[in-house]
Enzyme design. Structure first.
Site, mmCIF file in Angstrom:
data_model
loop_
_atom_site.group_PDB
_atom_site.id
_atom_site.type_symbol
_atom_site.label_atom_id
_atom_site.label_comp_id
_atom_site.label_asym_id
_atom_site.label_seq_id
_atom_site.Cartn_x
_atom_site.Cartn_y
_atom_site.Cartn_z
ATOM 1 N N SER A 145 0.921 -1.314 0.122
ATOM 2 C CA SER A 145 0.125 -0.195 0.023
ATOM 3 C C SER A 145 0.875 1.258 0.033
ATOM 4 O O SER A 145 1.515 1.478 1.010
ATOM 5 C CB SER A 145 -0.871 -0.343 1.167
ATOM 6 O OG SER A 145 -1.098 1.280 1.880
HETATM 7 N N1 GSH Z 1 -5.927 8.664 2.040
HETATM 8 C C1 GSH Z 1 -5.700 7.585 2.700
HETATM 9 C C2 GSH Z 1 -5.815 6.383 1.567
HETATM 10 C C3 GSH Z 1 -5.761 5.153 2.387
HETATM 11 C C4 GSH Z 1 -6.313 3.755 1.344
HETATM 12 O O1 GSH Z 1 -7.230 4.100 0.514
HETATM 13 N N2 GSH Z 1 -5.862 2.856 1.763
HETATM 14 C C5 GSH Z 1 -5.988 1.722 0.810
HETATM 15 C C6 GSH Z 1 -4.963 0.815 0.775
HETATM 16 S S1 GSH Z 1 -3.735 1.310 -0.412
HETATM 17 C C7 GSH Z 1 -7.174 0.906 1.621
HETATM 18 O O2 GSH Z 1 -6.998 0.729 2.891
HETATM 19 N N3 GSH Z 1 -8.143 0.246 1.123
HETATM 20 C C8 GSH Z 1 -9.121 -0.417 1.941
HETATM 21 C C9 GSH Z 1 -10.414 0.266 1.974
HETATM 22 O O3 GSH Z 1 -10.463 1.432 1.779
HETATM 23 O O4 GSH Z 1 -11.399 -0.503 2.727
HETATM 24 C C10 GSH Z 1 -4.275 7.592 3.271
HETATM 25 O O5 GSH Z 1 -3.303 8.303 2.899
HETATM 26 O O6 GSH Z 1 -3.948 6.876 4.337
#
Ligand code: GSH
Length: 223
Positions: free
Chosen positions: A12
């Site tokens: 990630s």
């Molecule tokens: N703006 C957030 C984005 C976080 C994000 O979308 N992470 C993804 C993985 S790269 C995630 O956790 N996806 C799972 C979900 O949204 O349920 C950050 O910078 O932490």
């Protein structure tokens, strides 16, 4: 100092931005893997810590902070001995903040997640050319952001570099930046790769991300 735990997944990009920050600050921390592909981010214990069910999540003793763009300034504000990575000067900070918001709102969600979510979570095998074209638009802008500076928010390394480089490394999997068209981007990415903690904090996870995406054997469809 509190006990720091970072919950995330090396593949990630925002998790890797926080790893770069923790390593740059030489902070001791535990890393807890949250396997998104196995749905671990939707388990009750994790939702209690982060109802938005995203990684990364930082636990600092009793408090939980999520979103890499909130975690990085917090770490610098609380634990850094200088403000270099997140300057206190209001103009310089505004430039860093602009890059962080650009990553958060446009580069990561608008461009990268639009490519990865269908492949990783929705079973897509075809990507529209327009989504690849959007990557080139990001490169045009980042090349301009860099201007004559070595770093993305000016002459010094900041958390804006950590934020943007992890997303850029992942966009690269979909469209390699042409060194003739984007010489500043290519040089900036090389420069960051020289940081002693870069490989461990970003290189390894970026390679995992790349194999994961390539394993989907997707094709690109013209609009
Ligand atoms: N703006 C957030 C984005 C976080 C994000 O979308 N992470 C993804 C993985 S790269 C995630 O956790 N996806 C799972 C979900 O949204 O349920 C950050 O910078 O932490």
């Amino acid at each position: 100092m509190g006990k720091l735990t970072l919950y995330g997944l090396e593949a990630s990009p925002p998790t890797r931005s926080c790893l770069l920050t923790l390593k740059a600050l030489e902070l001791p921390f535990d890393f807890v893997v949250v396997n998104l592909l196995a749905g671990e981010h939707l388990l009750p214990d994790y939702l209690e810590k982060n109802p938005q069910h995203t990684v990364p999540l930082l636990e600092d003793d009793e408090v939980c902070i999520w979103d890499s763009h909130a975690i990085m300034p917090y770490l610098v504000g609380k634990y850094a001995t200088t403000d270099a990575l997140y300057p206190k000067d209001l103009y310089q900070r505004a430039v860093v903040d602009q890059r962080l918001h650009y990553d958060s709102g446009s580069m990561f969600v608008g461009t990268m997640r639009a490519l990865t979510r269908p492949l990783l979570f929705l079973g897509a095998t075809v990507i529209e050319q327009s989504k690849i074209d959007a990557v080139a638009e990001v490169y045009d802008l980042v090349e301009t952001f860099l201007g004559d500076n070595d770093y993305i928010a000016g002459t010094e390394l900041t958390i804006a570099d950590f934020s943007c480089v992890t997303t850029m490394c992942s966009l690269k999997v979909f469209l390699e930046p042409d060194p003739n068209k984007y010489p500043k981007i290519v040089a900036w990415m090389e420069r960051l790769r020289e940081l002693p903690y870069y490989e461990k904090a970003n290189g390894v996870g970026a390679a995992i991300f790349e194999s994961l995406i390539k394993s989907k054997n997707f094709t690109i469809e013209s609009n």
